[in-house]
Write an enzyme that holds these catalytic residues in place. Structure first.
Site, PDB file in Angstrom:
ATOM      1  N   GLY A 151       0.830  -1.199   0.000  1.00 42.32           N
ATOM      2  CA  GLY A 151       0.000   0.000   0.000  1.00 42.32           C
ATOM      3  C   GLY A 151       0.862   1.245   0.000  1.00 42.32           C
ATOM      4  O   GLY A 151       2.005   1.218   0.487  1.00 42.32           O
ATOM      5  N   GLN A 200       2.998   9.893   1.214  1.00 46.56           N
ATOM      6  CA  GLN A 200       4.339   9.295   1.268  1.00 46.56           C
ATOM      7  C   GLN A 200       5.221   9.690   0.091  1.00 46.56           C
ATOM      8  O   GLN A 200       6.438   9.552   0.158  1.00 46.56           O
ATOM      9  CB  GLN A 200       4.231   7.762   1.331  1.00 46.56           C
ATOM     10  CG  GLN A 200       3.642   7.259   2.625  1.00 46.56           C
ATOM     11  CD  GLN A 200       3.475   5.767   2.587  1.00 46.56           C
ATOM     12  OE1 GLN A 200       2.483   5.255   2.077  1.00 46.56           O
ATOM     13  NE2 GLN A 200       4.443   5.031   3.097  1.00 46.56           N
ATOM     14  N   CYS A 256       5.939  -0.348   7.061  1.00 42.91           N
ATOM     15  CA  CYS A 256       5.619   0.841   6.265  1.00 42.91           C
ATOM     16  C   CYS A 256       6.813   1.199   5.391  1.00 42.91           C
ATOM     17  O   CYS A 256       7.949   1.181   5.872  1.00 42.91           O
ATOM     18  CB  CYS A 256       5.289   1.999   7.204  1.00 42.91           C
ATOM     19  SG  CYS A 256       4.883   3.526   6.356  1.00 42.91           S
ATOM     20  N   LEU A 257       6.550   1.529   4.128  1.00 39.39           N
ATOM     21  CA  LEU A 257       7.639   1.902   3.214  1.00 39.39           C
ATOM     22  C   LEU A 257       8.355   3.168   3.670  1.00 39.39           C
ATOM     23  O   LEU A 257       9.490   3.412   3.272  1.00 39.39           O
ATOM     24  CB  LEU A 257       7.106   2.077   1.788  1.00 39.39           C
ATOM     25  CG  LEU A 257       6.578   0.801   1.121  1.00 39.39           C
ATOM     26  CD1 LEU A 257       5.972   1.118  -0.240  1.00 39.39           C
ATOM     27  CD2 LEU A 257       7.681  -0.233   0.989  1.00 39.39           C
ATOM     28  N   HIS A 272      -4.284   1.867   7.702  1.00 37.08           N
ATOM     29  CA  HIS A 272      -2.898   2.349   7.766  1.00 37.08           C
ATOM     30  C   HIS A 272      -2.677   3.462   6.740  1.00 37.08           C
ATOM     31  O   HIS A 272      -2.114   4.515   7.069  1.00 37.08           O
ATOM     32  CB  HIS A 272      -1.955   1.157   7.511  1.00 37.08           C
ATOM     33  CG  HIS A 272      -0.502   1.490   7.427  1.00 37.08           C
ATOM     34  ND1 HIS A 272       0.422   0.999   8.320  1.00 37.08           N
ATOM     35  CD2 HIS A 272       0.205   2.257   6.547  1.00 37.08           C
ATOM     36  CE1 HIS A 272       1.630   1.466   7.995  1.00 37.08           C
ATOM     37  NE2 HIS A 272       1.521   2.223   6.918  1.00 37.08           N
ATOM     38  N   HIS A 293      -2.001   7.791   6.915  1.00 38.38           N
ATOM     39  CA  HIS A 293      -0.993   8.615   6.216  1.00 38.38           C
ATOM     40  C   HIS A 293      -1.633   9.905   5.692  1.00 38.38           C
ATOM     41  O   HIS A 293      -1.050  10.986   5.795  1.00 38.38           O
ATOM     42  CB  HIS A 293      -0.383   7.856   5.039  1.00 38.38           C
ATOM     43  CG  HIS A 293       0.731   6.924   5.417  1.00 38.38           C
ATOM     44  ND1 HIS A 293       1.873   7.338   6.066  1.00 38.38           N
ATOM     45  CD2 HIS A 293       0.884   5.590   5.208  1.00 38.38           C
ATOM     46  CE1 HIS A 293       2.675   6.286   6.239  1.00 38.38           C
ATOM     47  NE2 HIS A 293       2.096   5.215   5.739  1.00 38.38           N
TER      48      HIS A 293
HETATM   49 NI    NI Z   1       2.827   3.319   5.640  1.00 42.08          NI
END
Ligand code: NI
Length: 167
Positions: free
Chosen positions: A46, A51, A91-92, A133, A137
């Site tokens: 995701g 992000q 998380c990335l 999640h 963000h």
């Molecule tokens: Ni994330």
């Protein structure tokens, strides 16, 4: 299409609150293509626009095994939720850090697709967790911020150490 740079925690820009998409234009669809490419390349399940430093309410998700079921959520809203789950999340934007967060087990989300058409989706399991999640963000919240101050401080220390060792 292009692979976009993913903001890394604790970048302050991850705390920006995204604004709703006023109209689903070709520009938004180009963003979605780039976000999907970035998510698949990472690889991740995701990615929220926040992000990649775009502060509009756009999310891409793919929790399928075959990585061929792209879900696009524009202006998502959770209209119902129930139950409790505590999946281990990653998380990335916080690479190498994993931990549990308590969330709803089932969510019903209303959103627009890439064509700008409204739809409603019932989600459970990993998909429900992922939607919550990614929506966090958009609200400027990173999953580690659910943790205690002590655990957050330890996480930051680990990230700083990792950064030094790779430089
Ligand atoms: Ni994330």
């Amino acid at each position: 299409m292009a692979i976009l740079k993913i903001l890394q925690y604790p970048d302050e820009k991850l705390h920006t609150v995204a604004i709703p998409v006023a109209q689903v234009t070709d520009k938004i669809r180009a963003l979605i293509d780039d976000m999907a490419e970035t998510m698949y390349a990472a690889p991740g399940i995701g990615l929220a626009a926040t992000q990649v430093d775009v502060h509009e309410r756009v999310i891409v998700i793919d929790t399928s095994e075959a990585r061929d079921e792209l879900l696009v959520l524009i202006n998502p809203e959770i209209i119902a939720s129930s139950g409790i789950s505590d999946f281990e999340e990653g998380c990335l934007s916080v690479p190498g850090i994993y931990g549990k967060v308590q969330r709803a087990e089932l969510v019903t989300v209303k959103a627009l697709n890439a064509q700008g058409e409204p739809f409603v989706l019932d989600a459970d399991g990993l998909l429900a967790v992922c939607i919550q999640h990614e929506m966090d963000h958009l609200a400027g919240k990173v999953f580690v911020e659910y943790w205690s101050r002590l655990k957050q401080a330890r996480t930051l220390a680990r990230l700083k150490k990792k950064l030094r060792s790779t430089m």
